[in-house]
Design a protein around this motif. Structure first.
Motif, short mmCIF file in Angstrom:
data_model
loop_
_atom_site.label_atom_id
_atom_site.label_comp_id
_atom_site.label_asym_id
_atom_site.label_seq_id
_atom_site.Cartn_x
_atom_site.Cartn_y
_atom_site.Cartn_z
N PHE A 45 0.73 -1.19 0.00
CA PHE A 45 0.12 0.17 0.02
C PHE A 45 0.88 1.17 0.15
O PHE A 45 0.85 2.10 -0.91
N TYR A 46 1.77 1.28 0.97
CA TYR A 46 2.75 2.58 1.19
C TYR A 46 3.58 2.50 -0.08
O TYR A 46 4.12 3.74 -0.69
N TYR A 47 4.04 1.45 -0.65
CA TYR A 47 5.10 1.26 -1.63
C TYR A 47 4.65 1.91 -2.89
O TYR A 47 5.29 2.65 -3.50
N ASN A 48 3.42 1.44 -3.16
CA ASN A 48 2.72 2.06 -4.45
C ASN A 48 2.10 3.33 -4.33
O ASN A 48 2.10 4.12 -5.44
N LEU A 49 1.68 3.84 -3.02
CA LEU A 49 1.47 5.21 -2.88
C LEU A 49 2.67 6.20 -3.16
O LEU A 49 2.38 7.15 -3.74
N THR A 50 3.74 5.90 -2.51
CA THR A 50 5.11 6.54 -2.68
C THR A 50 5.35 6.72 -3.96
O THR A 50 5.75 7.64 -4.55
N ALA A 51 5.16 5.54 -4.84
CA ALA A 51 5.68 5.28 -6.13
C ALA A 51 4.72 6.31 -7.10
O ALA A 51 5.22 7.12 -7.93
N GLY A 52 3.43 6.14 -6.55
CA GLY A 52 2.49 7.19 -7.46
C GLY A 52 2.83 8.64 -7.18
O GLY A 52 2.77 9.46 -8.14
N ILE A 53 3.00 9.09 -5.88
CA ILE A 53 3.16 10.35 -5.70
C ILE A 53 4.75 10.99 -6.26
O ILE A 53 4.84 11.93 -6.94
N PHE A 54 5.56 9.95 -6.36
CA PHE A 54 6.75 10.39 -6.84
C PHE A 54 6.76 10.60 -8.24
O PHE A 54 7.20 11.54 -9.03
N ASN A 55 5.79 9.76 -9.11
CA ASN A 55 5.42 9.66 -10.46
C ASN A 55 4.92 11.19 -10.74
O ASN A 55 5.18 11.54 -11.82
N LEU A 56 4.05 11.53 -9.89
CA LEU A 56 3.27 12.87 -10.41
C LEU A 56 4.15 14.07 -9.97
O LEU A 56 4.29 15.06 -10.59
N ILE A 57 5.02 14.03 -8.99
CA ILE A 57 6.11 14.94 -8.89
C ILE A 57 6.97 15.04 -10.09
O ILE A 57 7.27 16.11 -10.54
N VAL A 58 7.65 13.91 -10.44
CA VAL A 58 8.31 13.81 -11.85
C VAL A 58 7.60 14.48 -12.80
O VAL A 58 8.05 15.39 -13.71
N TYR A 59 6.37 13.99 -13.18
CA TYR A 59 5.51 14.52 -14.11
C TYR A 59 5.07 16.18 -14.23
O TYR A 59 5.61 16.75 -15.37
N PHE A 60 4.85 16.73 -13.27
CA PHE A 60 4.93 18.07 -13.03
C PHE A 60 5.98 18.74 -13.17
O PHE A 60 6.05 20.11 -13.63
N TYR A 61 7.28 18.24 -12.86
CA TYR A 61 8.38 18.81 -13.04
C TYR A 61 8.56 19.12 -14.38
O TYR A 61 9.56 19.97 -14.83
N ILE A 62 8.78 17.99 -15.10
CA ILE A 62 9.04 17.94 -16.63
C ILE A 62 8.12 18.20 -17.94
O ILE A 62 8.59 18.30 -18.79
N CYS A 63 6.79 18.33 -17.15
CA CYS A 63 5.72 18.46 -18.33
C CYS A 63 5.90 19.85 -18.93
O CYS A 63 5.54 19.82 -20.22
N ARG A 64 6.43 20.85 -18.26
CA ARG A 64 6.60 22.10 -19.13
C ARG A 64 7.95 22.17 -19.93
O ARG A 64 8.37 23.21 -20.52
N MET A 65 8.92 21.38 -19.74
CA MET A 65 10.18 21.30 -20.62
C MET A 65 9.95 21.20 -21.92
O MET A 65 9.06 20.20 -22.23
N PRO A 66 10.78 21.47 -22.94
CA PRO A 66 10.85 21.10 -24.44
C PRO A 66 11.11 19.51 -24.40
O PRO A 66 11.97 19.22 -23.44
N MET A 67 10.88 18.80 -25.30
CA MET A 67 11.21 17.48 -25.49
C MET A 67 12.77 17.27 -25.73
O MET A 67 13.39 16.27 -24.91
N CYS A 68 13.52 18.19 -26.16
CA CYS A 68 15.07 17.90 -26.05
C CYS A 68 15.73 17.81 -24.66
O CYS A 68 16.66 17.19 -24.46
N LYS A 69 14.97 18.68 -23.74
CA LYS A 69 15.61 18.62 -22.22
C LYS A 69 14.86 17.35 -21.54
O LYS A 69 15.59 17.10 -20.43
N ILE A 70 13.93 17.00 -22.00
CA ILE A 70 13.13 15.63 -21.27
C ILE A 70 13.89 14.43 -21.60
O ILE A 70 14.06 13.85 -20.67
N ARG A 71 14.35 14.30 -22.78
CA ARG A 71 15.13 12.87 -23.17
C ARG A 71 16.07 12.50 -22.23
O ARG A 71 16.29 11.24 -21.98
N PRO A 72 17.03 13.25 -21.77
CA PRO A 72 17.96 12.69 -20.74
C PRO A 72 17.48 12.26 -19.30
O PRO A 72 17.90 11.38 -18.82
#
Length: 330
Positions: A45-72
């Motif tokens: 439960f906590y393992y998947n909850l942590t992974a889901g929150i981490f995934n959303l944080i990464v998404y909101f961090y890189i979603c505004r970047m251009p694709m050339c900066k996202i690739r790395p």
């Protein structure tokens, strides 16, 4: 950047970032609910909850970047995904080998973003991880021995996994086809441009070659006029450089003009005029008043041996034979 490449990058970003990461977050929160409220497994439960929150944080961090900066970030994200799945693999691969099927979604996504070499490397890495898991899980199972699932639980996990994997496969196949069509169109466009450029260059080459030939013909006419008027060949030291200087041009152009219009070189042209001058003197009975030495010397020849050799090459007979034949005709 060309419009088609810009559209391709937007398509990549939409699929990899907006579509996949949001879908993965939904899957993770679904498993959070499944393991927490249906299976009563606090660890997962906590393992998947942590992974889901981490995934959303990464998404909101890189979603505004251009694709050339996202690739790395993408390969790094794949590594985190592998580490996340390894816990499941160590815990339940013997009961649910389908866990490894999740990992083979990585090459599917990698094929649209990176080179074939990178995709093949990911396939080898995943196969190696599967083998390592099978070997090491016997030693690491003690850490997960309290996490047990019934047969019905495993069946439900497998059904959910198959449905999600099937969805990602369909979405990935659809996306890869769109990217392939774009790439094929781009290659076709580049090929057409290259063919057009080649035709254009060939046409320019033909036009430039025609212009050059016309220039060389005019230059050759100028050379003939200069030879007839100034008779520079009478100078024993007359050279190609002197001719080019006299005509205000360069040695290369003079040589090419002579070669194009006569098929021979500068020396042959000069010797032809010198022999013609000797013939004129012989025809005017110059040998009755002057010696043969005077005749070939006045035509620009330095040595009698050279004169005899050149005269025979051009006329087919020696100077004496030619003079004798002219006397007989008279």
């Amino acid at each position: 950047m060309e419009p088609i490449n810009l559209y391709r990058d937007r398509l990549l970003k939409h699929y990899i970032i907006h579509h996949n990461m949001i879908t993965i977050s939904i899957v993770l929160f679904f498993y959070t609910w499944l393991y927490g409220y249906h299976f009563n497994s606090l660890f997962f439960f906590y393992y998947n909850l942590t992974a889901g929150i981490f995934n959303l944080i990464v998404y909101f961090y890189i979603c505004r970047m251009p694709m050339c900066k996202i690739r790395p970030f993408i390969n790094l994200y794949f590594i985190f995904f592998v580490l996340y799945m390894l816990v499941y693999a160590f815990c339940m691969w013997e009961k649910s080998p389908i866990i490894f099927a999740w990992l083979f979604l990585i090459p599917l996504a990698s094929g649209s973003l990176f080179s074939q070499k990178t995709t093949v490397s990911w396939i080898f890495c995943i196969v190696a991880l599967a083998i390592i898991t099978m070997i090491c899980s016997k030693f690491l199972y003690v850490f997960f021995e309290e996490t047990t699932f019934s047969s019905s639980d495993i069946l439900l996990i497998n059904i959910c996994s198959l449905l999600f994997i099937f969805y990602f496969l369909i979405a990935g196949t659809y996306f890869n086809r769109r990217v392939y069509k774009l790439s094929s169109f781009q290659e076709s466009k580049e090929t057409t441009v290259k063919q057009y450029q080649s035709i254009l260059n060939t046409s320019r080459g033909i036009v430039e070659n025609y212009r050059l030939k016309e220039q060389l013909k005019k230059l050759y006419e100028t050379i003939l006029i200069y030879f007839e008027k100034e008779q520079p060949f009478k100078n024993k030291d007359f050279s190609l450089i002197q001719l080019a200087d006299a005509l205000n041009t360069n040695v290369s152009y003079v040589s090419r003009a002579i070669k194009l219009n006569t098929g021979s070189n500068f020396n042959h042209l000069v010797n032809t005029y010198r022999v013609a001058h000797v013939k004129m003197l012989i025809n005017e009975d110059a040998l009755k008043r002057h010696s043969l030495l005077y005749v070939y010397d006045s035509a620009g020849f330095k040595h009698q041996s050279t004169f005899n050799k050149v005269f025979k090459q051009i006329e087919g007979v020696t100077p004496k034979t030619y003079a004798h034949n002219m006397t007989k005709h008279e």
